[in-house]
Write an enzyme that holds these catalytic residues in place. Structure first.
Site, PDB file in Angstrom:
ATOM      1  N   CYS A  61      -8.496  60.956  32.190  1.00 52.55           N
ATOM      2  CA  CYS A  61      -9.238  61.568  33.294  1.00 52.55           C
ATOM      3  C   CYS A  61      -8.359  62.603  33.954  1.00 52.55           C
ATOM      4  O   CYS A  61      -7.247  62.320  34.329  1.00 52.55           O
ATOM      5  CB  CYS A  61      -9.658  60.558  34.339  1.00 52.55           C
ATOM      6  SG  CYS A  61      -9.312  58.879  33.964  1.00 52.55           S
TER       7      CYS A  61
ATOM      8  N   ASN B 290      -1.862  56.368  18.233  1.00 50.80           N
ATOM      9  CA  ASN B 290      -1.515  55.772  19.531  1.00 50.80           C
ATOM     10  C   ASN B 290      -2.688  55.095  20.216  1.00 50.80           C
ATOM     11  O   ASN B 290      -2.507  54.178  21.010  1.00 50.80           O
ATOM     12  CB  ASN B 290      -0.910  56.831  20.463  1.00 50.80           C
ATOM     13  CG  ASN B 290      -1.667  58.130  20.465  1.00 50.80           C
ATOM     14  OD1 ASN B 290      -1.940  58.710  19.426  1.00 50.80           O
ATOM     15  ND2 ASN B 290      -2.041  58.582  21.645  1.00 50.80           N
TER      16      ASN B 290
ATOM     17  N   THR C 117      22.055  71.557  27.449  1.00 48.40           N
ATOM     18  CA  THR C 117      23.093  70.532  27.583  1.00 48.40           C
ATOM     19  C   THR C 117      22.560  69.186  27.121  1.00 48.40           C
ATOM     20  O   THR C 117      21.467  68.780  27.518  1.00 48.40           O
ATOM     21  CB  THR C 117      23.549  70.443  29.057  1.00 48.40           C
ATOM     22  OG1 THR C 117      24.028  71.735  29.434  1.00 48.40           O
ATOM     23  CG2 THR C 117      24.637  69.405  29.252  1.00 48.40           C
TER      24      THR C 117
ATOM     25  N   SER D 156      10.297  58.666  19.623  1.00 47.66           N
ATOM     26  CA  SER D 156      10.501  58.765  21.076  1.00 47.66           C
ATOM     27  C   SER D 156      11.073  57.452  21.599  1.00 47.66           C
ATOM     28  O   SER D 156      10.563  56.371  21.273  1.00 47.66           O
ATOM     29  CB  SER D 156       9.154  59.056  21.754  1.00 47.66           C
ATOM     30  OG  SER D 156       9.296  58.995  23.150  1.00 47.66           O
TER      31      SER D 156
HETATM   32  N1  PLP Z   1       3.174  61.195  19.805  1.00 48.58           N
HETATM   33  C1  PLP Z   1       2.541  60.027  19.999  1.00 48.58           C
HETATM   34  C2  PLP Z   1       1.791  59.398  18.869  1.00 48.58           C
HETATM   35  C3  PLP Z   1       2.592  59.389  21.230  1.00 48.58           C
HETATM   36  O1  PLP Z   1       1.932  58.250  21.421  1.00 48.58           O
HETATM   37  C4  PLP Z   1       3.326  60.000  22.264  1.00 48.58           C
HETATM   38  C5  PLP Z   1       3.367  59.358  23.594  1.00 48.58           C
HETATM   39  O2  PLP Z   1       2.771  59.708  24.533  1.00 48.58           O
HETATM   40  C6  PLP Z   1       3.963  61.222  22.022  1.00 48.58           C
HETATM   41  C7  PLP Z   1       3.870  61.796  20.777  1.00 48.58           C
HETATM   42  C8  PLP Z   1       4.747  61.933  23.081  1.00 48.58           C
HETATM   43  O3  PLP Z   1       5.993  61.322  23.277  1.00 48.58           O
HETATM   44  P1  PLP Z   1       6.779  61.542  24.656  1.00 48.58           P
HETATM   45  O4  PLP Z   1       6.101  60.712  25.683  1.00 48.58           O
HETATM   46  O5  PLP Z   1       8.178  61.057  24.344  1.00 48.58           O
HETATM   47  O6  PLP Z   1       6.759  62.990  24.950  1.00 48.58           O
END
Ligand code: PLP
Length: 399
Positions: free
Chosen positions: A324, A150, A236, A198
């Site tokens: 931060c 990410n 739910t 996600s």
């Molecule tokens: N995994 C990665 C690589 C992500 O970039 C993120 C995003 O923040 C997440 C997991 C978490 O996903 P979510 O924001 O849907 O909880």
């Protein structure tokens, strides 16, 4: 002032078609999908249809898909669920560049008695297949490697690691949250047993995610209560969210036509433009083996959390390579794991391009970043406190 959103890895706006698909399930079709009456059954049909559509798109059985409250929960469920199925005994191998949703869960599992080996990446941000294989022990039960990081966008050799792990009967967890919608891939070809997605990273709603759990994978549930999601995740069902997730994924598969190539040319131009405009600029992570829209750039002598706030005032939205919390900027664990050092990690900014951008925004974005970096170096960098004093916002981790 034009606004230039360069933070698609943090989140994306909901596509209008996704919103339209979800809308009825907030009001007229409000039923609980577990209820036996008409409104409940209509909601149930919507959830079943969404699951079937996702199964077709991802090329898996719909019964292999578990809806969750997001990527974080899906990562937690994967790791905790496997650990629970193995009575919290055994060893985990995890890459050092995983999202906190994975790394912090590994920390919790260590408190519960499991052991783990964290495998750092090479300096280019890629985790070495041999290093992972060397970390396998006789009682390794699971390996975690994300498909795309990410922060740097660097792509990881999941299929190779998966192949090696599966030969040894080790369960493979892959966080594909940043990959779906950004690069084409085949779920089955990842050689992974548990894969996480996600919705809000691909123009779907926040608060809904998906765990693919390959048929036969040893994984217990985590949230008890109802029997939803095959008993693996009580609660739910978020009917509008699930409908929105399925529509967002449908649009991903409908829309690939050449957009990644454009994104790559924009980010290449962006990095070249910054390097021409400024001294002391360096790209973090693999230069080509990365998500087409993501670049992570270090600006020598600059504090990224302050730079990001200066950019905000210029209408450019990006993320620091650090999180931060309570005012103290922590350098990114990903950049540190790559061996880049604290100073470079603290001076790095992630720019993630996507559907909200147009080609005409690339040059103004370069100009705005160059201007802010120069002003930073002239004031804060030379000891001035002018900018420092005005910019003191804090934030928690954004994606
Ligand atoms: N995994 C990665 C690589 C992500 O970039 C993120 C995003 O923040 C997440 C997991 C978490 O996903 P979510 O924001 O849907 O909880």
């Amino acid at each position: 002032m034009e606004q230039i959103y360069l933070d698609h890895n943090a989140t994306t706006p909901v596509d209008s078609r996704v919103l339209e698909a979800m809308r009825p399930y907030f009001s007229d079709q409000f039923g609980n999908s577990a209820s036996l009456h008409g409104p409940g059954q209509r909601a149930r049909v919507a959830v079943d249809d969404a699951r079937r559509l996702l199964g077709n798109l991802l090329n898996c059985q719909s019964s292999e898909l578990i809806f969750t409250s997001g990527g974080t929960e899906a990562d937690n469920l994967a790791l905790m669920g496997v650990a629970r199925a193995f009575n919290f005994k055994g060893h985990l191998v995890v890459s050092g560049i995983e999202h906190r949703a994975t790394l912090e869960t590994v920390g919790l599992l260590e408190e519960m008695g499991l052991r783990s080996t964290i495998v750092p990446p090479r300096e280019d941000g890629v985790v070495d297949v041999d290093e992972i294989v060397r970390a396998f022990e006789d009682d390794t039960i699971l390996v975690s490697l994300m498909l795309a990081n990410n922060e740097t966008g660097t792509l990881q050799p999941v299929a190779e690691v998966g192949g090696e792990a599966q030969k040894r009967g080790i369960i493979v967890h892959c966080d594909a949250v940043q990959a779906l919608g950004k690069i084409p891939f085949e779920l089955r070809e990842l050689n992974a047993d548990l894969v996480v997605f996600s919705a809000h990273k691909m123009h779907g709603p926040k608060g809904v995610g998906l765990l693919y759990s390959r048929f036969g994978t040893r994984m217990a549930g985590l949230i008890s209560g109802g029997r939803q999601e095959y008993g693996k995740r009580g609660g739910t069902t978020n009917v509008p969210g699930v409908v929105g997730l399925a529509e967002a994924v449908r649009l991903v598969f409908e829309q690939h036509n050449g957009f990644p190539d454009k994104l790559r040319s924009w980010t290449d131009r962006f990095v070249t433009g910054l390097s021409e405009a400024l001294p002391g600029v360096a790209l973090n992570g693999h230069p080509t083996h990365r998500l087409p829209g993501t670049v992570n750039v270090a600006f020598e002598g600059v504090q990224s959390s302050l730079l990001v706030q200066m950019l905000d005032m210029s209408g450019v939205y990006a993320s620091p390579g650090s999180a931060c919390q309570s005012g103290a900027a922590e350098p990114s664990h990903v950049l540190l794991a790559m061996g880049l050092g604290e100073e470079r990690a603290r001076s790095s900014v992630r720019f993630s391009f996507g559907r909200l951008n147009r080609e005409e925004q690339v040059d103004p974005a370069i100009a705005a970043v160059a201007d802010c970096v120069q002003r930073f170096r002239q004031t804060v960098g030379s000891g001035g406190r002018e900018i420092n004093g005005r910019l003191d916002r804090t934030a928690s981790y954004a994606g």
